[in-house]
Design a protein around this motif. Structure first.
Motif, PDB file in Angstrom:
ATOM      1  N   ALA A  80       0.811  -1.207   0.000  1.00 20.53           N
ATOM      2  CA  ALA A  80       0.000   0.000   0.000  1.00 20.53           C
ATOM      3  C   ALA A  80       0.851   1.268   0.000  1.00 20.53           C
ATOM      4  CB  ALA A  80      -0.926   0.010   1.225  1.00 20.53           C
ATOM      5  N   ASN A  81       0.504   2.211  -0.879  1.00 18.79           N
ATOM      6  CA  ASN A  81       0.980   3.592  -0.805  1.00 18.79           C
ATOM      7  C   ASN A  81       2.492   3.768  -0.969  1.00 18.79           C
ATOM      8  OD1 ASN A  81      -1.675   4.683  -0.197  1.00 18.79           O
ATOM      9  ND2 ASN A  81      -1.419   3.762   1.827  1.00 18.79           N
ATOM     10  N   GLY A 101      -7.649   9.041   0.525  1.00 16.91           N
ATOM     11  CA  GLY A 101      -7.287   8.064   1.538  1.00 16.91           C
ATOM     12  C   GLY A 101      -5.867   7.562   1.466  1.00 16.91           C
ATOM     13  N   ALA A 102      -5.121   7.886   0.402  1.00 14.05           N
ATOM     14  CA  ALA A 102      -3.733   7.431   0.293  1.00 14.05           C
ATOM     15  C   ALA A 102      -2.843   8.206   1.254  1.00 14.05           C
ATOM     16  CB  ALA A 102      -3.236   7.599  -1.136  1.00 14.05           C
ATOM     17  N   GLU A 119       2.073  15.089  -2.966  1.00 11.81           N
ATOM     18  CA  GLU A 119       1.808  14.519  -4.286  1.00 11.81           C
ATOM     19  C   GLU A 119       2.296  13.079  -4.350  1.00 11.81           C
ATOM     20  OE1 GLU A 119       2.104  17.953  -7.572  1.00 11.81           O
ATOM     21  OE2 GLU A 119       4.003  17.630  -6.516  1.00 11.81           O
ATOM     22  N   GLY A 120       1.570  12.272  -5.097  1.00 10.58           N
ATOM     23  CA  GLY A 120       2.027  10.941  -5.428  1.00 10.58           C
ATOM     24  C   GLY A 120       2.292  10.045  -4.228  1.00 10.58           C
ATOM     25  N   VAL A 122       4.648  -1.551  -7.715  1.00  9.33           N
ATOM     26  CA  VAL A 122       3.831  -0.341  -7.616  1.00  9.33           C
ATOM     27  C   VAL A 122       2.810  -0.523  -6.492  1.00  9.33           C
ATOM     28  CG1 VAL A 122       4.140   0.060 -10.084  1.00  9.33           C
ATOM     29  CG2 VAL A 122       2.057  -1.070  -9.268  1.00  9.33           C
ATOM     30  N   PRO A 123       2.191   0.552  -6.009  1.00 11.34           N
ATOM     31  CA  PRO A 123       1.195   0.415  -4.939  1.00 11.34           C
ATOM     32  C   PRO A 123      -0.031  -0.385  -5.377  1.00 11.34           C
ATOM     33  CG  PRO A 123       1.952   2.691  -5.117  1.00 11.34           C
ATOM     34  CD  PRO A 123       2.482   1.965  -6.318  1.00 11.34           C
ATOM     35  N   VAL A 124      -0.712  -0.930  -4.402  1.00  8.17           N
ATOM     36  CA  VAL A 124      -1.983  -1.609  -4.638  1.00  8.17           C
ATOM     37  C   VAL A 124      -3.020  -0.581  -5.101  1.00  8.17           C
ATOM     38  CG1 VAL A 124      -3.867  -2.883  -3.545  1.00  8.17           C
ATOM     39  CG2 VAL A 124      -1.491  -3.426  -2.970  1.00  8.17           C
TER      40      VAL A 124
END
Length: 501
Positions: free
Chosen positions: A251-252, A358-359, A365-366, A448-450
């Motif tokens: 995540a994230n 929610g991230a 950013e990002g 990469v993130p979920v």
């Protein structure tokens, strides 16, 4: 019906606080209709079986040619849709960026091919070859076309190949579950990047070609990945300058993997198969014959000599037999990534990327980017005890290199930085092949993130009312958009590293 194909008839659950549709239509059907890809399976079946009493395919050679053509047609349609060249279905507002229609349309086609009863005899090898060619062509694996020489105007080409994965963790066939609506941002990125060109800092042109890998072990054991990228590792005018594998991780955060391990664990593939059972640390050196995986017309059968936990690149690419007898360091237990990590973790890839609801990551950013230096190993290759080395934990900058220790040379791999599933295996096979050809190129893996995050829960986690019957919502789409954009930025950073070579 094959295991994966049984999911074609499975709907999403009708649960959550905002279920208003109560739609029991299988999710595959809903996604295919929304994207206009519901025609590929039926058209393929008609091409095989004929219509109005007319037989379309009357020989194996015709079937093989048709399967290749239809597989390529599906791949090109998916790329064209994501890149804006394919018309939307009338009235559809479904986002173009989705990757899921490619997976579900392919599964419809494999089902039709598996159920086909031609008027002529087919051997088992021929049946397997037809399925193999449909898989490969519909994944873009035989659509790679790296440019030769220089670009129009004289600018130098920089050639990159990247991979993505199918969606996965789709639940038990026949059982409604929210995993069925999963997407894979690595697959979405592959569709977005295929054939794209970018002008780099020195005026050279980065040309990217992409392909999709399955989340199942048999195709890897048969050498699908090496057969896809190997021709472009050989000397010649189309030799690759960078080879990147990409998958969905945690995540994230973007994890740039440091160490790839020669081991896969107990997780089942999309086809339900497991070669390294849980509950028993199957040592890589333990010889426990488990039989042979069927080959196809162009691929030799593979006999796995042990529990099936170790990774065995094919002899035709490795240059030697690594499976029987088992050899500890041929190929190596761990294979390192050679990506331009300092440039990738600086945080510049986050610029302009709108963070999804929610991230959580540093800055505004990002997503965070880290050099992922963890791994797990067997100190003694004959004993089940393992040692886990954690990652450095530093985000958006380089850690103190003195704190990063490589795996001991005397050890055997249990997990790479990317774990022990097929993402790590794709990373390992890519970097091992780089070394087989003694290439000094960026080659490595980006986790990469979920992206599968739907509305539901507190404001801190994205808010909104949960609807488990929804095939998409604004939060889900925001995650895909952000992840694909930042991945693209990271690939261009890798491209710019080539200007110094």
């Amino acid at each position: 019906m094959a295991y994966e194909e049984r999911r074609l008839d499975t709907p999403l659950p009708n649960t959550g606080a905002n279920v208003t549709t109560n739609d029991t239509t299988p999710i595959a059907t809903r996604i295919l209709q929304a994207t206009g890809f519901d025609t590929f399976g039926p058209a393929f079946a008609t091409a095989l079986c004929g219509a109005n009493g007319r037989t379309e395919v009357t020989s194996y050679d015709q079937a093989l040619a048709m399967v290749k053509s239809k597989g390529t047609e599906l791949w090109r349609a998916a790329v064209d849709r994501v890149q804006g060249r394919r018309a939307q279905p009338a009235g559809s507002t479904y986002p173009r960026s989705d990757d899921r229609m490619l997976y579900w349309a392919r599964v419809q086609m494999t089902k039709a091919l598996r159920q086909w009863k031609p008027s002529f005899a087919l051997t088992d090898v021929q049946k397997e070859e037809l399925q193999w060619q449909l898989e490969r062509h519909s994944r873009g694996q035989l659509d790679i076309n790296l440019p030769e020489g220089n670009a129009p105007g004289g600018a130098k080409y920089r050639r990159m190949i990247m991979s993505g994965f199918d969606t996965f963790t789709l639940g038990v066939p026949g059982t409604p579950n929210t995993g069925l609506r999963n997407g894979n941002p690595s697959g979405a990125t592959a569709l977005e990047m295929d054939g794209r060109e970018f002008t780099l800092s020195d005026g050279s042109i980065l040309h990217v070609e992409s392909y999709i890998l399955p989340v199942s072990y048999d195709p890897f054991n048969l050498g699908m990945q090496e057969d896809t990228i190997g021709p472009y590792f050989r000397p010649g005018p189309k030799r690759v300058d960078a080879s990147i594998t990409i998958s969905q991780g945690s995540a994230n955060v973007f994890n740039i993997e440091a160490f790839n391990g020669r081991f896969h664990g107990p997780s089942a593939g999309n086809d339900g198969k497991i070669y390294c059972p849980a509950g028993n640390e199957r040592l890589p050196s333990t010889v426990l014959p488990i039989g042979t995986i069927s080959g196809t017309a162009g691929v030799d059968p593979i006999t796995l000599p042990n529990s099936g936990c170790d990774v065995y690149p094919p002899v035709r690419w490795l240059g030697y037999q690594s499976a029987n007898p088992w050899m500890k360091d041929f190929p190596p237990q761990f294979s390192n990534g050679t990506l331009p990590v300092p440039a990738m973790v600086t945080g510049s890839s986050r610029s302009g990327v709108i963070r999804p609801p929610g991230a959580t990551s540093q800055g505004t950013e990002g997503f965070d980017v880290t050099w992922h230096t963890n791994y797990t190993y067997f100190p003694d290759c004959t004993q089940p005890a393992t040692v886990s080395v954690p990652s450095n934990g530093v985000m958006n900058s380089m850690p103190d290199l003195a704190t990063v220790a490589p795996p001991p040379a005397t050890s055997c791999a249990r997990q790479g930085g990317g774990g022990d599933y097929l993402s790590n295996e794709s990373a390992y096979r890519n970097t091992v092949l780089r070394d087989v050809f003694a290439l000094d190129i960026p080659a490595g893996h980006i986790h990469v993130p979920v992206m599968t995050n739907f509305f539901g829960g507190t404001t801190a986690t994205g808010g909104g009312t949960r609807n488990d019957n929804a095939i998409t919502d604004a939060r889900f789409e925001a995650y895909r958009t952000a992840i694909v954009q930042q991945t693209k930025n990271l690939l261009v950073i890798i491209g710019n590293s080539l200007t110094f070579r």
